[in-house]
Design a protein around this motif. Sequence first.
Motif, PDB file in Angstrom:
ATOM      1  N   GLU A   3      -8.291  -3.664  -2.808  1.00  0.00           N
ATOM      2  CA  GLU A   3      -6.840  -3.755  -3.025  1.00  0.00           C
ATOM      3  C   GLU A   3      -6.089  -3.596  -1.712  1.00  0.00           C
ATOM      4  O   GLU A   3      -5.109  -4.294  -1.453  1.00  0.00           O
ATOM      5  CB  GLU A   3      -6.372  -2.658  -3.993  1.00  0.00           C
ATOM      6  CG  GLU A   3      -6.761  -2.890  -5.429  1.00  0.00           C
ATOM      7  CD  GLU A   3      -6.416  -1.702  -6.317  1.00  0.00           C
ATOM      8  OE1 GLU A   3      -6.303  -1.910  -7.530  1.00  0.00           O
ATOM      9  OE2 GLU A   3      -6.283  -0.577  -5.787  1.00  0.00           O
ATOM     10  N   ALA A   4      -6.567  -2.663  -0.888  1.00  0.00           N
ATOM     11  CA  ALA A   4      -5.898  -2.432   0.402  1.00  0.00           C
ATOM     12  C   ALA A   4      -5.950  -3.691   1.257  1.00  0.00           C
ATOM     13  O   ALA A   4      -4.969  -4.052   1.912  1.00  0.00           O
ATOM     14  CB  ALA A   4      -6.545  -1.256   1.135  1.00  0.00           C
TER      15      ALA A   4
ATOM     16  N   ARG B 264     -12.296   3.914  -3.800  1.00  0.00           N
ATOM     17  CA  ARG B 264     -10.931   4.328  -3.466  1.00  0.00           C
ATOM     18  C   ARG B 264     -10.885   4.770  -2.012  1.00  0.00           C
ATOM     19  O   ARG B 264     -11.813   5.408  -1.534  1.00  0.00           O
ATOM     20  CB  ARG B 264     -10.506   5.518  -4.341  1.00  0.00           C
ATOM     21  CG  ARG B 264     -10.325   5.144  -5.783  1.00  0.00           C
ATOM     22  CD  ARG B 264      -8.893   5.371  -6.221  1.00  0.00           C
ATOM     23  NE  ARG B 264      -8.806   5.133  -7.648  1.00  0.00           N
ATOM     24  CZ  ARG B 264      -8.612   6.094  -8.532  1.00  0.00           C
ATOM     25  NH1 ARG B 264      -8.461   7.331  -8.123  1.00  0.00           N
ATOM     26  NH2 ARG B 264      -8.531   5.812  -9.803  1.00  0.00           N
TER      27      ARG B 264
ATOM     28  N   PHE C 267      -3.640  -6.246  -0.255  1.00  0.00           N
ATOM     29  CA  PHE C 267      -2.298  -5.746   0.001  1.00  0.00           C
ATOM     30  C   PHE C 267      -1.880  -6.086   1.448  1.00  0.00           C
ATOM     31  O   PHE C 267      -0.808  -6.629   1.697  1.00  0.00           O
ATOM     32  CB  PHE C 267      -2.370  -4.237  -0.200  1.00  0.00           C
ATOM     33  CG  PHE C 267      -1.083  -3.521  -0.183  1.00  0.00           C
ATOM     34  CD1 PHE C 267      -0.312  -3.430  -1.327  1.00  0.00           C
ATOM     35  CD2 PHE C 267      -0.633  -2.888   0.959  1.00  0.00           C
ATOM     36  CE1 PHE C 267       0.872  -2.746  -1.317  1.00  0.00           C
ATOM     37  CE2 PHE C 267       0.551  -2.203   0.976  1.00  0.00           C
ATOM     38  CZ  PHE C 267       1.304  -2.134  -0.168  1.00  0.00           C
ATOM     39  N   ALA C 268      -2.792  -5.779   2.389  1.00  0.00           N
ATOM     40  CA  ALA C 268      -2.504  -6.064   3.798  1.00  0.00           C
ATOM     41  C   ALA C 268      -2.393  -7.568   4.023  1.00  0.00           C
ATOM     42  O   ALA C 268      -1.549  -8.020   4.805  1.00  0.00           O
ATOM     43  CB  ALA C 268      -3.611  -5.482   4.682  1.00  0.00           C
TER      44      ALA C 268
ATOM     45  N   LEU D 229       0.779   3.433  -7.800  1.00  0.00           N
ATOM     46  CA  LEU D 229      -0.634   3.689  -8.098  1.00  0.00           C
ATOM     47  C   LEU D 229      -1.023   5.122  -7.750  1.00  0.00           C
ATOM     48  O   LEU D 229      -1.895   5.710  -8.381  1.00  0.00           O
ATOM     49  CB  LEU D 229      -1.525   2.713  -7.318  1.00  0.00           C
ATOM     50  CG  LEU D 229      -1.558   1.281  -7.851  1.00  0.00           C
ATOM     51  CD1 LEU D 229      -2.421   0.392  -6.966  1.00  0.00           C
ATOM     52  CD2 LEU D 229      -2.071   1.249  -9.288  1.00  0.00           C
TER      53      LEU D 229
ATOM     54  N   SER E 135       0.435   1.054   8.160  1.00  0.00           N
ATOM     55  CA  SER E 135      -0.860   0.727   8.778  1.00  0.00           C
ATOM     56  C   SER E 135      -1.465  -0.533   8.155  1.00  0.00           C
ATOM     57  O   SER E 135      -2.351  -1.142   8.729  1.00  0.00           O
ATOM     58  CB  SER E 135      -1.833   1.900   8.634  1.00  0.00           C
ATOM     59  OG  SER E 135      -2.248   2.022   7.303  1.00  0.00           O
ATOM     60  N   LEU E 136      -0.983  -0.914   6.982  1.00  0.00           N
ATOM     61  CA  LEU E 136      -1.480  -2.143   6.355  1.00  0.00           C
ATOM     62  C   LEU E 136      -0.545  -3.323   6.606  1.00  0.00           C
ATOM     63  O   LEU E 136      -0.728  -4.399   6.034  1.00  0.00           O
ATOM     64  CB  LEU E 136      -1.663  -1.936   4.847  1.00  0.00           C
ATOM     65  CG  LEU E 136      -2.719  -0.899   4.460  1.00  0.00           C
ATOM     66  CD1 LEU E 136      -2.752  -0.695   2.944  1.00  0.00           C
ATOM     67  CD2 LEU E 136      -4.098  -1.305   4.948  1.00  0.00           C
ATOM     68  N   GLY E 137       0.485  -3.111   7.429  1.00  0.00           N
ATOM     69  CA  GLY E 137       1.346  -4.223   7.820  1.00  0.00           C
ATOM     70  C   GLY E 137       2.748  -4.186   7.243  1.00  0.00           C
ATOM     71  O   GLY E 137       3.533  -5.104   7.489  1.00  0.00           O
ATOM     72  N   ALA E 138       3.085  -3.137   6.466  1.00  0.00           N
ATOM     73  CA  ALA E 138       4.440  -3.060   5.895  1.00  0.00           C
ATOM     74  C   ALA E 138       5.434  -2.635   6.974  1.00  0.00           C
ATOM     75  O   ALA E 138       5.069  -1.934   7.923  1.00  0.00           O
ATOM     76  CB  ALA E 138       4.469  -2.046   4.758  1.00  0.00           C
TER      77      ALA E 138
ATOM     78  N   ARG F 130       3.892  -1.061  -5.364  1.00  0.00           N
ATOM     79  CA  ARG F 130       2.647  -0.840  -6.089  1.00  0.00           C
ATOM     80  C   ARG F 130       1.874   0.373  -5.545  1.00  0.00           C
ATOM     81  O   ARG F 130       1.299   1.142  -6.319  1.00  0.00           O
ATOM     82  CB  ARG F 130       1.788  -2.104  -5.998  1.00  0.00           C
ATOM     83  CG  ARG F 130       0.741  -2.156  -7.035  1.00  0.00           C
ATOM     84  CD  ARG F 130       0.254  -3.550  -7.340  1.00  0.00           C
ATOM     85  NE  ARG F 130      -0.964  -3.428  -8.105  1.00  0.00           N
ATOM     86  CZ  ARG F 130      -2.168  -3.664  -7.609  1.00  0.00           C
ATOM     87  NH1 ARG F 130      -2.290  -4.088  -6.390  1.00  0.00           N
ATOM     88  NH2 ARG F 130      -3.233  -3.495  -8.361  1.00  0.00           N
ATOM     89  N   ALA F 131       1.867   0.522  -4.219  1.00  0.00           N
ATOM     90  CA  ALA F 131       1.053   1.605  -3.637  1.00  0.00           C
ATOM     91  C   ALA F 131       1.548   2.996  -4.075  1.00  0.00           C
ATOM     92  O   ALA F 131       0.741   3.796  -4.564  1.00  0.00           O
ATOM     93  CB  ALA F 131       1.011   1.490  -2.121  1.00  0.00           C
TER      94      ALA F 131
ATOM     95  N   THR G 227       5.027  -5.825  -3.976  1.00  0.00           N
ATOM     96  CA  THR G 227       3.755  -5.384  -3.383  1.00  0.00           C
ATOM     97  C   THR G 227       3.907  -3.976  -2.844  1.00  0.00           C
ATOM     98  O   THR G 227       3.024  -3.132  -3.029  1.00  0.00           O
ATOM     99  CB  THR G 227       3.375  -6.337  -2.228  1.00  0.00           C
ATOM    100  OG1 THR G 227       3.438  -7.663  -2.719  1.00  0.00           O
ATOM    101  CG2 THR G 227       1.987  -6.055  -1.708  1.00  0.00           C
TER     102      THR G 227
ATOM    103  N   LEU H 169      -5.302   3.460  -3.317  1.00  0.00           N
ATOM    104  CA  LEU H 169      -5.748   2.061  -3.379  1.00  0.00           C
ATOM    105  C   LEU H 169      -7.264   1.980  -3.261  1.00  0.00           C
ATOM    106  O   LEU H 169      -7.893   2.790  -2.585  1.00  0.00           O
ATOM    107  CB  LEU H 169      -5.137   1.253  -2.226  1.00  0.00           C
ATOM    108  CG  LEU H 169      -3.624   1.086  -2.188  1.00  0.00           C
ATOM    109  CD1 LEU H 169      -3.223   0.306  -0.944  1.00  0.00           C
ATOM    110  CD2 LEU H 169      -3.136   0.361  -3.423  1.00  0.00           C
ATOM    111  N   ARG H 170      -7.838   0.977  -3.925  1.00  0.00           N
ATOM    112  CA  ARG H 170      -9.244   0.673  -3.684  1.00  0.00           C
ATOM    113  C   ARG H 170      -9.314  -0.146  -2.398  1.00  0.00           C
ATOM    114  O   ARG H 170      -8.329  -0.772  -2.000  1.00  0.00           O
ATOM    115  CB  ARG H 170      -9.823  -0.123  -4.858  1.00  0.00           C
ATOM    116  CG  ARG H 170      -9.791   0.646  -6.154  1.00  0.00           C
ATOM    117  CD  ARG H 170     -10.504  -0.103  -7.269  1.00  0.00           C
ATOM    118  NE  ARG H 170     -10.122   0.439  -8.564  1.00  0.00           N
ATOM    119  CZ  ARG H 170     -10.520   1.618  -9.037  1.00  0.00           C
ATOM    120  NH1 ARG H 170     -11.322   2.365  -8.307  1.00  0.00           N
ATOM    121  NH2 ARG H 170     -10.110   2.053 -10.203  1.00  0.00           N
TER     122      ARG H 170
ATOM    123  N   ARG I  71      -2.828   6.871 -10.786  1.00  0.00           N
ATOM    124  CA  ARG I  71      -4.267   7.086 -10.610  1.00  0.00           C
ATOM    125  C   ARG I  71      -4.615   8.552 -10.369  1.00  0.00           C
ATOM    126  O   ARG I  71      -5.784   8.893 -10.244  1.00  0.00           O
ATOM    127  CB  ARG I  71      -4.787   6.237  -9.446  1.00  0.00           C
ATOM    128  CG  ARG I  71      -4.863   4.785  -9.845  1.00  0.00           C
ATOM    129  CD  ARG I  71      -5.601   3.946  -8.848  1.00  0.00           C
ATOM    130  NE  ARG I  71      -5.732   2.596  -9.348  1.00  0.00           N
ATOM    131  CZ  ARG I  71      -5.987   1.556  -8.580  1.00  0.00           C
ATOM    132  NH1 ARG I  71      -6.151   1.708  -7.282  1.00  0.00           N
ATOM    133  NH2 ARG I  71      -6.110   0.355  -9.104  1.00  0.00           N
TER     134      ARG I  71
END
Lengths: 309, 227
Positions: free
Chosen positions: A92-93, A124, A96-97, B9, B82-85, B5-6, B2, A88-89, B13
Motif C-alpha cells: 500500500e505504501a 505492515r 500510495f507513493a 487507516l 517521505s512517500l512524496g506528499a 487514507r493513511a 489518497t 500501511l502495508r 487498523r
Amino acid sequence: MKVEVLALRARMPRGGLELRNVSLVVEGGVTAILGTEGDGTGVLLAAMAGVARVRSGSVRVGGRPAGDGALTCGVAYIPRRPVVPEALRVEEALAFAGALRGGESAAPRARLELLGLEALAPRRIGTLAESELRAVLLAEALTSPGVAVLLVEEPLAAVDPRAMGALVPLLRARGGAGVTVILTTASPRDAAAVADQIWPLHGGVLASPRGSREEAAEGALGAVGQARLRVVVRDPRAFVRTLVEDPLLLDVELRGGAVVVGGPNVETLALAVARASAATKLDVEELGVAGDVPERYAMSPGRPVGWQG
Amino acid sequence: MTLLRAPWLRLVRAPRRLVPSAVWAVLGIVVVVSAAGRGPSALDEALFGVFGGTALPLLAFTVVGALLGGERLQRSTAGLVSLGAGPRGAAVAHVAVAVSVAAVLGGALGLAVAMLARTPASPPLAVDLVALGQAGFLGGAAYAALFCVGSTLGPKGMGRGLVLLVDWVGGDGTGALGGLWPRAHVRSLLGDVLATPFPSRASAGILILLTLIFGLLATRLGARREA
C-alpha cells in the motif's frame, strides 16, 4: 535536477555539529558524501531535504528552496531512521507513493522484487525492522519514475541483506539515467564502489571532491605501501603489542596516545586492526585514514571501515 | 483522498487506540443517565459538567492522540511526506480526519445521551436529539482542531494536555477570553444561558469558526518539516 548548496551553515533541529561554509553543486549521477554522522553528513543531507536548521547560506533543489512543498514528490529522502505511516502495508505504501509522485510505476510487488523484497509486500510498515524499512524505501525511490533527486544516508549499511546485492547497480543505473543520487557513507570502499564523485566531509567542513571513481578509490584506499591508519583505543600499549606480531603490517607506532599503523593498503590495515581488536578485546573508539585529506571514521560495531567481509 | 487514507487507516487498523475514547464516552453516558434519575437540575449539571465539560473534550483528546500515535503532528505528517506528499497536504489530511472522526463520535455521544438521559421535564426527544447531537458534533470538531494545534507543541505533542488544561480553566469564564475556547460554547449549546453572552445559535457559528481557525493554525504549524 540540480542540487546547489551555497555557503551553508546548518545543524539539526535538536542541535549537534554545525556544517561550516559548505558549498557544492551536483546534477545527475551518483555523489557520495564521505564521512561519519559526527562529521555532519546527516546534517548536509537533511539540509538538502529541507529538514535541517539552516543558519546561513542556501540550499536549492531544482531552483527552489530545499523543502519547498512542490519538491516533495520528486525528492526521496531516506535518513538512518525513516518515518513512514506504520498502519500501511508495504504494498500500500508503494502504491500510495506511486500515486503521490506521479508517473507510471510498476506494480508494488514487481518493484519490491528488484531488490528481492517481495516477501515484505503484505507486511505492515509498523512490523518492519529499521533495515527492512530502509530497504523498502530504497526500492520505492529507485523504482519510482517521479523521483528526480534521491538523498540517502548509508545505503549500503543498515539495509536488509536481501537488498544488498542489487543496490549498487540500481543506484548507479538511476544516477546514469539522470537522477541526482546523493548518498552519505563512512566507508571509502562503499563510496568508491557506487559513486561517480566523492566529497569528503570532516568536522562539518567539505573538502575538494575526488573526480573519477578510480581516483576516488585510490585516494580513499591508498596506494600500495602508502596507507596509514590512526587508531584510538583505551589501552594503546596492549593494542600495539598485538599489532607488532601481525606480519602484514609494515610499521606500528604510538603517537600522542593513538596507535598509527602502516601497511600496503587500508583494507589490510583495517583487517589487522579488526584482528587486534578481537584478540585484545579492546573496542576501537576512533579510526582515521591517513592521507592527503584529514578524514576520521567512527568504528561501526562489527564492520570496520574499508573492509567488507 | 489518497492523503486522507493513511491517517484514517491508522485509526481503523489499531482500534485498541480508541478504547480510551470509548471509556470516556461510556462513563459520560452512565453519569448523565444516573443524574437524570435525580431530577432535571441534576441532569442539567451533568450535561454541562460531565457531557460537555469532561466526556466530550476527553473523547476528542483521545481521538487526536490515537490518530497521531502519541506523536507530534509534524512527525505524523513526516511519514506521508517521505512517500512524496506535500507537507501542507499531509497536515491538512491529519487535521481533517481528526476533526471528522471527533465530530462524528461527539455527535453520536450527544445522540446517545439525548435518548438515554430523560426526565419528565425534558423537551420532546426530537428537540433533545438535535440540541445534544449538534453540541456533540460541533464541540467534538472544535476540540479536535484545538488538540491538533496542541499536538504541534512540545515533545510527543504534549501540548495537547496543555490546551486541554487551558480550555478547562479559560473556558469556564464568561468574559471575552472564555469565548475563545470551545468549552463555553458547548455549554451554551447545551442550554447554559450564563456560559456566554451570546445566544446558543451564535455559539454554533463560533464553534464552526473556532474549528476553522484552530484547523488552519494546526495545518500551518504541522506542515513545518523536522528531522
